[in-house]
Write a protein that holds these residues in place. Structure first.
Motif, short mmCIF file in Angstrom:
data_model
loop_
_atom_site.label_atom_id
_atom_site.label_comp_id
_atom_site.label_asym_id
_atom_site.label_seq_id
_atom_site.Cartn_x
_atom_site.Cartn_y
_atom_site.Cartn_z
N ASP A 69 15.91 11.57 27.16
CA ASP A 69 15.53 12.34 28.79
C ASP A 69 16.87 11.38 28.74
OD1 ASP A 69 14.86 9.57 28.77
OD2 ASP A 69 12.58 9.57 28.29
N ALA A 70 16.94 11.48 30.49
CA ALA A 70 17.92 11.07 31.17
C ALA A 70 17.88 9.47 31.34
CB ALA A 70 18.20 11.61 32.82
N ALA A 71 16.24 9.13 31.58
CA ALA A 71 16.14 8.04 31.86
C ALA A 71 16.75 7.20 30.92
CB ALA A 71 15.31 7.69 32.15
N SER A 72 16.39 7.04 29.43
CA SER A 72 17.66 6.66 28.44
C SER A 72 18.46 6.81 28.16
CB SER A 72 16.82 7.26 27.44
OG SER A 72 15.31 7.06 27.08
N VAL A 73 18.83 7.57 28.52
CA VAL A 73 20.67 7.85 28.73
C VAL A 73 21.12 7.13 29.95
CG1 VAL A 73 22.76 9.35 29.37
CG2 VAL A 73 20.88 10.10 27.71
N GLY A 74 20.12 6.86 30.74
CA GLY A 74 21.01 5.95 32.03
C GLY A 74 21.11 5.09 31.67
N ARG A 75 19.81 4.32 31.00
CA ARG A 75 19.85 2.93 30.84
C ARG A 75 20.88 2.47 29.84
NH1 ARG A 75 14.80 4.15 28.78
NH2 ARG A 75 15.38 2.64 26.85
N VAL A 76 20.90 2.91 28.42
CA VAL A 76 22.39 2.17 27.81
C VAL A 76 23.32 2.40 28.03
CG1 VAL A 76 22.67 3.26 25.61
CG2 VAL A 76 20.90 4.31 26.10
N PHE A 77 23.79 3.59 29.49
CA PHE A 77 24.65 3.36 30.38
C PHE A 77 25.13 2.28 30.74
CE2 PHE A 77 27.59 4.65 33.82
CZ PHE A 77 28.49 5.61 33.29
N GLY A 78 24.00 2.36 32.00
CA GLY A 78 24.29 0.41 32.56
C GLY A 78 24.20 -0.28 31.76
N LYS A 79 23.74 -0.86 30.59
CA LYS A 79 23.92 -1.41 29.76
C LYS A 79 25.68 -1.79 28.57
CE LYS A 79 18.76 -2.37 28.55
NZ LYS A 79 17.56 -1.92 27.26
N ALA A 80 25.41 -0.85 28.53
CA ALA A 80 26.87 -0.70 28.40
C ALA A 80 28.23 -1.21 28.76
CB ALA A 80 27.12 0.95 27.55
N LEU A 81 28.21 -0.61 30.16
CA LEU A 81 29.07 -0.91 30.94
C LEU A 81 29.29 -1.98 31.90
CD1 LEU A 81 30.76 1.30 33.09
CD2 LEU A 81 29.43 1.09 34.66
N GLY A 82 28.19 -2.40 32.25
CA GLY A 82 28.15 -4.06 31.63
C GLY A 82 28.35 -4.71 30.95
N TRP A 83 28.75 -4.26 29.95
CA TRP A 83 28.59 -5.53 29.02
C TRP A 83 30.12 -5.44 29.19
CZ3 TRP A 83 27.55 -8.79 24.66
CH2 TRP A 83 28.38 -8.86 24.03
N PHE A 84 30.32 -4.56 28.87
CA PHE A 84 32.32 -3.94 28.87
C PHE A 84 32.97 -4.70 30.51
CE2 PHE A 84 30.86 0.40 27.45
CZ PHE A 84 31.37 0.22 25.73
N VAL A 85 32.19 -4.74 31.86
CA VAL A 85 32.64 -5.31 33.01
C VAL A 85 33.06 -6.59 32.60
CG1 VAL A 85 32.80 -5.63 35.49
CG2 VAL A 85 31.87 -3.27 34.01
N THR A 86 32.03 -7.63 32.22
CA THR A 86 31.93 -7.81 31.97
C THR A 86 33.16 -9.19 30.99
OG1 THR A 86 29.68 -8.74 32.26
CG2 THR A 86 30.52 -10.66 31.21
N ALA A 87 33.11 -8.16 29.54
CA ALA A 87 33.96 -8.49 28.80
C ALA A 87 35.49 -8.05 28.71
CB ALA A 87 33.99 -7.38 27.52
N SER A 88 35.78 -7.52 29.84
CA SER A 88 36.86 -6.88 30.57
C SER A 88 37.41 -8.07 31.80
CB SER A 88 37.31 -6.08 31.53
OG SER A 88 36.57 -4.34 30.18
N LEU A 89 36.41 -8.42 32.40
CA LEU A 89 36.80 -10.21 33.55
C LEU A 89 37.19 -11.16 32.71
CD1 LEU A 89 36.67 -10.18 36.00
CD2 LEU A 89 34.85 -10.93 35.85
N ILE A 90 36.77 -11.23 31.22
CA ILE A 90 36.56 -12.18 30.69
C ILE A 90 38.00 -11.83 30.09
CG2 ILE A 90 35.99 -13.43 28.52
CD1 ILE A 90 33.33 -13.08 28.92
#
Length: 432
Positions: free
Chosen positions: A74-95
């Protein structure tokens, strides 16, 4: 049964042979024009290999991502994975950006350079007008799926695939046949990938030989301090990424590093993050990351999680400012970091993208763009480290997101799966 040489070792041998061949050409043909012409012919093999990889990327990303999303349900699962991945990417980019800033300020590679500086009025000949937030957001959505596929616009393919996969999941049984057909397509693409990867050692040899034939090894001595400082920064970044992986994956992260060694060497030798994409997918399968996670996180990572390139952006910008004796206060450096955080997203598909981003940043802060001419000669050698770092960062990101989602297979089951994959490879015609 004769034991097969590990693929990573084959690539390492190809790198050494490429350096030797390139140096022979460089010393035998002192005329740079002649050496460049010969290097052009040598690089045909690596150019063909990279073109074959690019040929595979779009259908591979589409097929694996659509099936992965359809299996999420479902779309909720996709949104959840997207949010977690994006959170990791933004943190890693900033570091990564902050680490580049800290290293440039501590080591000051641009001071007392001992090299003639390019004239301030000189241009590096790079287009700098494309990197704005408005352009990035409008570029995110494809005008045409066919155009996105033709131009290998990974981010646009991801956007379309997300819509397609969610729509298929919502149709349930009605879409079963289509899901099955696209799943078969992904298996076909992976089989073709296996054939293409047989050319990897030849491509690595050609890429290294062509680079050394034109530049020689002397250029490395001239820029030894700058390159040494940058690679020291990359080593520290690798340490930070592995530590972050250890926090979430435990000692198992070291198993992942062993599995991605071939992808790491391939991306290093070809100076291309894309070249390693199929190998990383394979390594993540063996590690136990379910394909529905890796096929979603990896393509996103190629636009949002270029850790090595991020670090280079701040490091090289400050290096050029230091070379011209321009002092940038801390407040200006933080502003620059935040601008780079936005403008560097989606730069994976642009040739020499890091240089284009740096050129745009130099213009915004009145630092001579001509300073880029200082580092153009060694950029290929630096791009090797950047590309390899991107491979490490994306692999760890996919594994961590899988752990968060409960989609990481236990280690024992992953080893059984890896043995089954090896047995399937041995039994295939390509390995007969």
């Amino acid at each position: 049964m004769k034991k097969k040489m590990p693929a990573a070792f084959t690539i390492l041998i190809a790198m050494v042979m490429g350096i030797l061949l390139g140096y022979m050409v460089f010393t035998s043909f002192p005329d740079k024009k002649a050496a460049s012409e010969i290097a052009g012919y040598i690089s045909i093999m690596s150019d063909v290999f990279l073109r074959l990889i690019k040929m595979l990327i779009a259908p591979l990303v589409f097929s694996t991502l659509v099936v992965g999303i359809a299996h999420m349900g479902d779309a909720a699962s996709v949104g959840r994975v997207f949010g977690k991945a994006l959170g990791w990417f933004v943190t890693a980019s900033l570091i990564s950006l902050v680490l580049g800033l800290i290293m440039a300020n501590l080591l000051k590679p641009g001071e007392n350079l001992g090299l003639p500086l390019p004239d301030i009025g000189a241009s590096a000949g790079l287009a700098t007008s494309k990197f704005t937030l408005k352009d990035f957001v409008s570029h995110l959505v494809p005008k045409s799926f066919a155009e996105a596929m033709a131009n290998n616009e990974i981010l646009q393919i991801v956007v379309f695939s997300m819509f397609f996969g969610v729509a298929m999941a919502s149709l349930g049984d009605k879409a079963k046949v289509l899901v099955s057909a696209i799943d078969e397509l992904s298996h076909v693409m992976l089989k073709i990938t296996g054939y293409v990867m047989k050319l990897a050692p030849l491509a690595v040899l050609a890429a290294m030989a062509a680079t050394v034939a034109v530049n020689g090894l002397g250029i490395l001595l001239k820029f030894a301090v700058f390159m040494g400082d940058f690679y020291l920064g990359l080593f520290l970044l690798w340490g930070v990424l592995v530590f972050a992986g250890y926090v979430f994956l435990g000692p198992r992260v070291f198993k992942l590093l062993v599995l991605i060694k071939e992808a790491f060497l391939l991306s290093f030798a070809t100076a291309s993050s894309e070249a390693a994409y199929p190998k990383i997918l394979d390594a993540l399968d063996r590690f136990g990351v379910k394909r529905k996670i890796s096929s979603f996180v990896m393509p996103m990572g190629y636009s949002f999680n270029l850790d090595g390139s991020m670090m280079y952006c701040t490091f090289a910008t400050l290096f050029i400012a230091q070379a011209y004796g321009i002092h940038l206060p801390l407040s200006t450096q933080i502003t620059m970091l935040l601008i780079l955080m936005m403008t560097s997203k989606g730069m994976a598909g642009v040739p020499r993208a890091s240089l284009v981003v740096i050129a745009a940043t130099l213009n915004q802060f009145n630092i001579p763009e001509a300073g880029l001419l200082l580092i153009l000669g060694v950029d290929t050698f630096l791009d090797m480290g950047r590309s390899a770092t991107n491979a490490v960062g994306n692999s760890i990101a996919a594994a961590v997101v899988a752990k968060w989602e409960g989609e990481l297979v236990p280690e024992a089951a992953a080893e059984v799966n890896a043995r089954a994959m090896d047995a399937a490879l041995v039994g295939s015609p390509a390995h007969a």
